[in-house]
Design an enzyme around this catalytic site. Sequence first.
Site, PDB file in Angstrom:
ATOM      1  CG  ASP A  11      -1.780   1.214   1.332  1.00 11.08           C
ATOM      2  OD1 ASP A  11      -2.417   1.556   0.312  1.00 11.08           O
ATOM      3  OD2 ASP A  11      -1.833   1.862   2.399  1.00 11.08           O
ATOM      4  CB  SER A  12       0.165   4.764  -0.766  1.00  9.06           C
ATOM      5  OG  SER A  12      -1.025   4.860  -0.008  1.00  9.06           O
ATOM      6  N   GLY A  44      -2.498   9.620  -3.275  1.00  6.36           N
ATOM      7  CA  GLY A  44      -3.799  10.023  -3.822  1.00  6.36           C
ATOM      8  C   GLY A  44      -3.873  11.349  -4.548  1.00  6.36           C
ATOM      9  CB  CYS A  74      -2.595   1.334  -2.661  1.00  3.11           C
ATOM     10  SG  CYS A  74      -2.696   3.098  -2.934  1.00  3.11           S
ATOM     11  CG  ASN A  75      -9.087   1.742  -2.938  1.00  5.12           C
ATOM     12  OD1 ASN A  75     -10.135   1.346  -3.425  1.00  5.12           O
ATOM     13  ND2 ASN A  75      -8.698   1.372  -1.731  1.00  5.12           N
ATOM     14  CB  THR A  76      -4.168   5.809  -5.171  1.00  2.00           C
ATOM     15  OG1 THR A  76      -5.083   6.463  -4.288  1.00  2.00           O
ATOM     16  CG2 THR A  76      -3.569   6.813  -6.111  1.00  2.00           C
ATOM     17  CD  GLU A 153      -2.303   8.486   7.288  1.00  5.29           C
ATOM     18  OE1 GLU A 153      -1.318   9.182   7.543  1.00  5.29           O
ATOM     19  OE2 GLU A 153      -2.322   7.619   6.388  1.00  5.29           O
ATOM     20  CB  CYS A 185      -9.910   5.528   0.028  1.00  8.91           C
ATOM     21  SG  CYS A 185      -8.455   6.165   0.872  1.00  8.91           S
ATOM     22  CG  HIS A 187      -6.712   6.073   5.100  1.00 10.44           C
ATOM     23  ND1 HIS A 187      -5.916   5.444   4.165  1.00 10.44           N
ATOM     24  CD2 HIS A 187      -5.865   6.695   5.962  1.00 10.44           C
ATOM     25  CE1 HIS A 187      -4.638   5.677   4.444  1.00 10.44           C
ATOM     26  NE2 HIS A 187      -4.583   6.433   5.533  1.00 10.44           N
TER      27      HIS A 187
HETATM   28  N1  DGL Z   1      -3.901   4.000   0.180  1.00 13.45           N
HETATM   29  C1  DGL Z   1      -4.521   5.098  -0.550  1.00 13.45           C
HETATM   30  C2  DGL Z   1      -5.758   4.571  -1.290  1.00 13.45           C
HETATM   31  O1  DGL Z   1      -6.325   3.557  -0.947  1.00 13.45           O
HETATM   32  C3  DGL Z   1      -4.911   6.226   0.374  1.00 13.45           C
HETATM   33  C4  DGL Z   1      -3.741   7.024   0.888  1.00 13.45           C
HETATM   34  C5  DGL Z   1      -2.962   7.701  -0.217  1.00 13.45           C
HETATM   35  O2  DGL Z   1      -3.469   8.664  -0.847  1.00 13.45           O
HETATM   36  O3  DGL Z   1      -1.856   7.258  -0.469  1.00 13.45           O
HETATM   37  O4  DGL Z   1      -6.158   5.174  -2.247  1.00 13.45           O
END
Ligand code: DGL
Length: 271
Positions: A11-12, A44, A74-76, A153, A185, A187
């Site tokens: 993940d990011s 993101g 990570c969705n992004t 966060e 996302c 989060h």
């Molecule tokens: N992990 C990112 C997502 O799921 C969210 C945090 C980011 O912007 O890196 O899109």
Amino acid sequence: MNINSPIGIFDSGVGGLTVARELFSLLPSEDIIYFGDVGRTPYGGRSENIIKQFTRQDISFLMEKKVKLIICACNTSSAVAIEDVKDRFDVEIIGVIKPGATVAADKTKNGMIGVIGTRATINSDAYAKTIKRIDPKLNVISHPCPLFVPLVEENYLENEAAKIIAGNYLQVMKDAGIDTLVLGCTHYPLMKDIISQIMGDSVRLIDSGEETAKAAQHYLYSITAVKEFVEKSKGERKFYVSDVPHQFSGIASRFLGHNIDSIEQVDITKY
Ligand code: DGL
């Protein structure tokens, strides 16, 4: 592929720990390696080229660990980069878009689906395209919620500000009359309570991360590559990050549900 090899997940940053947590419970025998690009988070708001470069590096790091499957939590990265970079790697890579989109398309009754995510995820239109591919008659309303990541966060969810911001972002979904909302996302599952208070009980929330963990489990069973077939013991979990900033362990334990005993820092720019 070696059945005893670990599963890699990245993940990011820390958000993917929600997916890791799900995997730990669905596949307890598996060895799991988590990489969080904490030093370069968030992805993101970044451009497509940078997200692709970072995603390639994250995957290259996990490839070095000889993983049997990679989950992009990570969705992004899943929305912007995975389709483009996955052919470079000789391993199955599961992103979060398809599992989340598939369940949303299946569950909606009135055909009105909402998707929320980072700016990059929403701009890519990846969820909407995937949902439309499944059923072109479905309507998708997408909206970015960039302030949600820092609210989670900073542990600001009990604060009135979080409710006001969420109410503003989600008004467009209420106006559209959606009955299904994809939490696109890592989060956002931590904001489920606030989001469902605003949207009401009639709107079903889809947690893409949870659906992705189930998809990974399903994939490994389908190719009989689950470690418990050969050995039924608790898997080893290893955590790697690109930086360990202040408050890292507090944030990480909220996502994971328990403390992380040991964590190793890697120079991700080498990959
Ligand atoms: N992990 C990112 C997502 O799921 C969210 C945090 C980011 O912007 O890196 O899109």
